[in-house]
Design a protein around this motif. Structure first.
Motif, mmCIF file in Angstrom:
data_model
loop_
_atom_site.group_PDB
_atom_site.id
_atom_site.type_symbol
_atom_site.label_atom_id
_atom_site.label_comp_id
_atom_site.label_asym_id
_atom_site.label_seq_id
_atom_site.Cartn_x
_atom_site.Cartn_y
_atom_site.Cartn_z
ATOM 1 N N SER A 136 0.824 -1.205 0.000
ATOM 2 C CA SER A 136 0.000 0.000 0.000
ATOM 3 C C SER A 136 0.860 1.257 0.000
ATOM 4 C CB SER A 136 -0.956 -0.007 1.194
ATOM 5 O OG SER A 136 -0.250 0.252 2.360
ATOM 6 N N CYS A 137 0.249 2.324 -0.486
ATOM 7 C CA CYS A 137 0.935 3.610 -0.602
ATOM 8 C C CYS A 137 0.005 4.701 -0.103
ATOM 9 C CB CYS A 137 1.270 3.899 -2.062
ATOM 10 S SG CYS A 137 2.393 2.701 -2.775
ATOM 11 N N ALA A 138 0.579 5.857 0.176
ATOM 12 C CA ALA A 138 -0.251 6.994 0.589
ATOM 13 C C ALA A 138 -1.060 7.509 -0.592
ATOM 14 C CB ALA A 138 0.629 8.092 1.168
ATOM 15 N N ILE A 139 -0.438 7.532 -1.758
ATOM 16 C CA ILE A 139 -1.156 7.866 -2.993
ATOM 17 C C ILE A 139 -0.851 6.757 -4.000
ATOM 18 C CG2 ILE A 139 -1.182 10.395 -2.710
ATOM 19 C CD1 ILE A 139 1.236 10.545 -4.567
ATOM 20 N N TYR A 140 -1.766 6.567 -4.931
ATOM 21 C CA TYR A 140 -1.499 5.575 -5.986
ATOM 22 C C TYR A 140 -1.270 6.311 -7.295
ATOM 23 C CZ TYR A 140 -2.729 2.142 -2.571
ATOM 24 O OH TYR A 140 -2.721 1.370 -1.428
ATOM 25 N N CYS A 141 -0.037 6.185 -7.785
ATOM 26 C CA CYS A 141 0.361 6.906 -8.996
ATOM 27 C C CYS A 141 -0.142 6.100 -10.194
ATOM 28 C CB CYS A 141 1.877 7.035 -9.036
ATOM 29 S SG CYS A 141 2.533 7.630 -7.459
ATOM 30 N N ARG A 142 -0.797 6.769 -11.100
ATOM 31 C CA ARG A 142 -1.491 6.069 -12.192
ATOM 32 C C ARG A 142 -0.515 5.347 -13.128
ATOM 33 N NH1 ARG A 142 -5.586 5.352 -9.544
ATOM 34 N NH2 ARG A 142 -6.360 4.239 -11.381
ATOM 35 N N TYR A 143 0.753 5.680 -13.059
ATOM 36 C CA TYR A 143 1.751 5.081 -13.957
ATOM 37 C C TYR A 143 2.608 4.056 -13.220
ATOM 38 C CZ TYR A 143 4.247 8.430 -11.224
ATOM 39 O OH TYR A 143 4.727 9.118 -10.140
ATOM 40 N N CYS A 144 2.219 3.683 -11.999
ATOM 41 C CA CYS A 144 3.087 2.850 -11.160
ATOM 42 C C CYS A 144 3.448 1.526 -11.842
ATOM 43 C CB CYS A 144 2.400 2.559 -9.834
ATOM 44 S SG CYS A 144 3.407 1.513 -8.775
ATOM 45 N N THR A 145 4.727 1.191 -11.767
ATOM 46 C CA THR A 145 5.222 -0.052 -12.365
ATOM 47 C C THR A 145 4.723 -1.279 -11.614
ATOM 48 O OG1 THR A 145 7.168 1.095 -13.127
ATOM 49 C CG2 THR A 145 7.384 -1.276 -12.932
ATOM 50 N N ILE A 149 0.555 -5.240 -7.702
ATOM 51 C CA ILE A 149 0.555 -5.735 -6.315
ATOM 52 C C ILE A 149 -0.254 -4.858 -5.375
ATOM 53 C CG2 ILE A 149 2.835 -6.792 -6.581
ATOM 54 C CD1 ILE A 149 3.817 -4.435 -4.705
ATOM 55 N N MET A 150 -0.874 -3.809 -5.934
ATOM 56 C CA MET A 150 -1.474 -2.818 -5.049
ATOM 57 C C MET A 150 -2.862 -3.194 -4.543
ATOM 58 S SD MET A 150 0.789 -0.648 -4.654
ATOM 59 C CE MET A 150 2.293 -0.149 -5.479
ATOM 60 N N TYR A 151 -2.882 -3.863 -3.481
ATOM 61 C CA TYR A 151 -4.137 -4.039 -2.756
ATOM 62 C C TYR A 151 -3.768 -3.844 -1.288
ATOM 63 C CZ TYR A 151 -1.989 -8.632 -2.828
ATOM 64 O OH TYR A 151 -1.078 -9.652 -2.761
ATOM 65 N N SER A 179 11.265 -1.639 -0.480
ATOM 66 C CA SER A 179 10.302 -0.842 -1.231
ATOM 67 C C SER A 179 8.913 -1.450 -1.098
ATOM 68 C CB SER A 179 10.780 -0.780 -2.693
ATOM 69 O OG SER A 179 9.966 0.080 -3.440
ATOM 70 N N GLY A 180 8.068 -1.131 -2.053
ATOM 71 C CA GLY A 180 6.709 -1.645 -1.986
ATOM 72 C C GLY A 180 6.003 -1.403 -3.307
ATOM 73 N N GLY A 181 4.823 -0.834 -3.171
ATOM 74 C CA GLY A 181 4.204 -0.132 -2.054
ATOM 75 C C GLY A 181 5.190 0.844 -1.398
ATOM 76 N N ASP A 182 4.726 1.385 -0.300
ATOM 77 C CA ASP A 182 5.583 2.367 0.377
ATOM 78 C C ASP A 182 5.861 1.918 1.800
ATOM 79 O OD1 ASP A 182 6.716 4.685 1.511
ATOM 80 O OD2 ASP A 182 5.792 5.886 -0.068
ATOM 81 N N SER A 211 10.625 5.557 -1.075
ATOM 82 C CA SER A 211 9.372 6.079 -0.514
ATOM 83 C C SER A 211 8.916 7.341 -1.227
ATOM 84 C CB SER A 211 9.562 6.393 0.975
ATOM 85 O OG SER A 211 8.394 7.008 1.473
ATOM 86 N N ARG A 212 7.591 7.437 -1.403
ATOM 87 C CA ARG A 212 7.022 8.681 -1.937
ATOM 88 C C ARG A 212 6.324 9.471 -0.833
ATOM 89 N NH1 ARG A 212 3.704 10.558 -7.338
ATOM 90 N NH2 ARG A 212 5.056 12.356 -7.431
ATOM 91 N N VAL A 213 6.480 8.992 0.409
ATOM 92 C CA VAL A 213 5.805 9.649 1.520
ATOM 93 C C VAL A 213 6.237 11.113 1.732
ATOM 94 C CG1 VAL A 213 5.993 9.579 4.054
ATOM 95 C CG2 VAL A 213 4.834 7.739 2.829
ATOM 96 N N VAL A 239 13.637 9.187 -2.753
ATOM 97 C CA VAL A 239 12.305 9.805 -2.776
ATOM 98 C C VAL A 239 11.866 9.939 -4.238
ATOM 99 C CG1 VAL A 239 12.538 10.948 -0.557
ATOM 100 C CG2 VAL A 239 13.366 12.110 -2.606
ATOM 101 N N HIS A 240 10.678 10.478 -4.436
ATOM 102 C CA HIS A 240 10.112 10.442 -5.799
ATOM 103 C C HIS A 240 9.270 11.702 -6.035
ATOM 104 C CE1 HIS A 240 7.314 7.862 -8.649
ATOM 105 N NE2 HIS A 240 7.540 9.056 -9.119
ATOM 106 N N PHE A 241 9.966 12.802 -6.273
ATOM 107 C CA PHE A 241 9.294 14.051 -6.643
ATOM 108 C C PHE A 241 9.286 14.135 -8.166
ATOM 109 C CE2 PHE A 241 10.875 15.040 -2.398
ATOM 110 C CZ PHE A 241 9.869 15.833 -1.848
HETATM 111 S S1 SF4 Z 1 4.935 2.374 -5.339
HETATM 112 FE FE1 SF4 Z 1 5.555 4.493 -5.703
HETATM 113 S S2 SF4 Z 1 4.980 4.913 -7.801
HETATM 114 FE FE2 SF4 Z 1 3.813 3.095 -7.143
HETATM 115 S S3 SF4 Z 1 1.878 3.916 -6.399
HETATM 116 FE FE3 SF4 Z 1 3.241 3.717 -4.662
HETATM 117 S S4 SF4 Z 1 4.167 5.740 -4.447
HETATM 118 FE FE4 SF4 Z 1 3.314 5.641 -6.493
#
Ligand code: SF4
Length: 486
Positions: A136-145, A149-151, A179-182, A211-213, A239-241
């Motif tokens: 899981s992540c704080a935000i879900y980026c629409r282009y995430c590789t 696995i995002m549930y 990594s993750g997720g975050d 982390s993108r947190v 990080v991921h700005f």
């Molecule tokens: S893993 Fe990174 S790129 Fe993918 S949704 Fe989470 S924060 Fe966004």
């Protein structure tokens, strides 16, 4: 005057906490758990703040069946409510193109599963592994590789233990990317239980966390977390700005806390159409990151992930962006542009071409600088070099070059390309009497007279010292004589 760490944030008419969440208290806003709990995960929640065109509603709802949405109140506050193409919103909100391209691309474009000796570990490079500890992540980026696995179910502890076990019994692994997720969406205690097991492995030298947190939920970077992380050095955070508007005072404060805990910060951006695919945006991002003591590390070509075709740019766009950075801003602020090779080939750096010719017979290379000027550099040969073979700038209209030997071009001939010039093509005649006809990195004439600029100083005297003289294979006496003739 006191310097500020915080880059200026352009205020828009309808954005910010006051616009979206006027009734939320300071204490709630600063509480990362409140932020996490109040993420927008449903279309109807997003619609309360930003209208969705009726014609697109069904498509967008369909998209969310494939890949979830998550937007923290904080991240929403960065969105300009008056701009439907807002680059912040575009990263996290489903749009019609995502539906249209839902069958284009791959589930696992980097072949992470193929290189997975145990679930959660990808071992692709000899001495380092990727360890996916969270879904899981704080935000879900629409282009995430890693959309696949995002549930929200947490990765079971037993799986995490097996990942740790794999690293422990594989002595060649000296570096792990957690990594993750975050990973920073975990509570501090849970995260510490994982880091302490990793740190207990004698051959594991480096721990890195991705982390993108700090971008999406900077409130999470609190003192308790930083004190805990500082116990497990050497520990780095990537990080991921992606956009300069993400460089807010809150994000800067979060990065500052991590830096003060001794954690080096590197940024990994993804080049995204409609978000950051132009030179001014990337310059503002990279120089802004440097002010926050975050090193721009990688600029990724967007992976061929399913449903993200509308984010992808031609490879030439990334090269153009790097060309617009290199030499124009500090080298420290220029990320490496990489393409993650499909199927698991690893990161391949892709650069603008600055080495135009490698002449092994004559042991020389021809180089192009950021202003599109050409230089000859001689490799070591262990012999005295005749005058005509010296290193220096190539192709100088006012001084016959010892290397370029070709007839003068017709007045209306097109300017030779850099490669042609490296191969000896003569320069096109400048259109004005003063311009040398060269271009800067943007392809525009730099409008300066080289003769005046490089051979005669501001005082009108010939420059024969170190830096302002571009040496082109003439003796000092000759250079002075020619400068005097100009
Ligand atoms: S893993 Fe990174 S790129 Fe993918 S949704 Fe989470 S924060 Fe966004």
């Amino acid at each position: 005057m006191e310097r500020t760490l915080v880059p200026p944030v352009v205020a828009t008419r309808r954005s910010g906490r006051a616009h979206y969440y006027p009734d939320v208290t300071d204490a709630q806003w600063a509480d990362w758990k409140w932020q996490f709990r109040h993420r927008l995960t449903k279309l109807e929640e997003l619609e309360k703040f930003l209208p969705i065109p009726a014609a697109e509603r069904a498509l967008r709802a369909d998209v969310l069946r494939d890949f979830r949405m998550g937007i923290t109140p904080y991240y929403l506050s960065l969105v300009d409510a008056d701009d439907p193409a807002d680059p912040i919103l575009r990263q996290v909100a489903p749009i019609a193109e995502e539906y249209l391209f839902r069958d284009v691309g791959e589930e696992d474009p980097l072949g992470e599963e193929r290189y997975s000796p145990v679930p959660g570990i990808t071992h692709r490079y000899p001495d380092r592994v990727l360890m996916v500890i969270s879904n899981s992540c704080a935000i879900y980026c629409r282009y995430c590789t890693r959309k696949r696995i995002m549930y929200e179910d947490a990765v079971p502890d037993v799986e995490i233990d097996r990942m740790v076990e794999y690293i422990a019994k594989t002595p060649r692994v000296r570096d792990v990317i957690v990594s993750g997720g975050d990973p920073l969406t975990y509570g501090t205690k849970k995260l510490e239980s994982i880091l302490s097991k990793l740190r207990a492995i004698p051959h594991l030298e480096i721990i890195r966390i991705g982390s993108r947190v700090p971008v999406s939920l900077p409130q999470r970077i609190d003192d308790e977390l930083c004190e805990m992380l500082a116990k497990y050095h050497p520990l780095w955070i990537n990080v991921h700005f992606n956009h300069p508007r993400e460089l807010t005072p809150d994000a800067a404060a979060a990065c500052d806390k991590l830096s003060r805990a001794g954690i080096p910060l590197n940024n990994q951006s993804v080049l995204l159409k409609g978000v950051n695919d132009d030179v001014p945006t990337m310059r503002a991002l990279c120089t802004g990151l440097m002010k926050m003591r975050v090193r721009p590390y990688y600029l990724y070509q967007c992976d061929q992930i399913r449903g993200a075709e509308h984010f992808r740019t031609p490879v030439s766009k990334g090269i153009e962006v790097i060309e617009g950075l290199r030499g124009h801003i500090s080298g420290l602020a220029v990320p490496t542009f990489v393409i993650d090779a499909p199927g698991g080939g690893g990161k391949v750096p892709v650069m603008p071409q600055y080495l135009l010719q490698h002449d092994t017979k004559n042991q020389r290379v021809v180089l192009r600088n950021f202003q599109d000027r050409l230089f000859v550099y001689h490799e070591p040969s262990g012999r005295a070099r005749p005058i005509g073979e010296r290193s220096g700038e190539l192709e100088v209209p006012a001084v016959a070059s010892p290397i370029v030997e070709s007839a003068a071009p017709a007045a209306n001939a097109p300017a030779p390309t850099a490669v042609e010039r490296a191969n000896g093509a003569a320069p096109a005649k400048a259109s004005s009497g003063t311009s040398n006809g060269k271009t800067n990195g943007n392809g525009k004439s730099n409008g300066r007279s080289r003769a005046a600029d490089q051979r005669v100083g501001a005082d009108g005297k010939p420059v024969v010292g170190k830096s302002r003289w571009v040496h082109r294979g003439h003796s000092r006496e000759e250079r002075v004589r020619k400068a005097n003739e100009t």
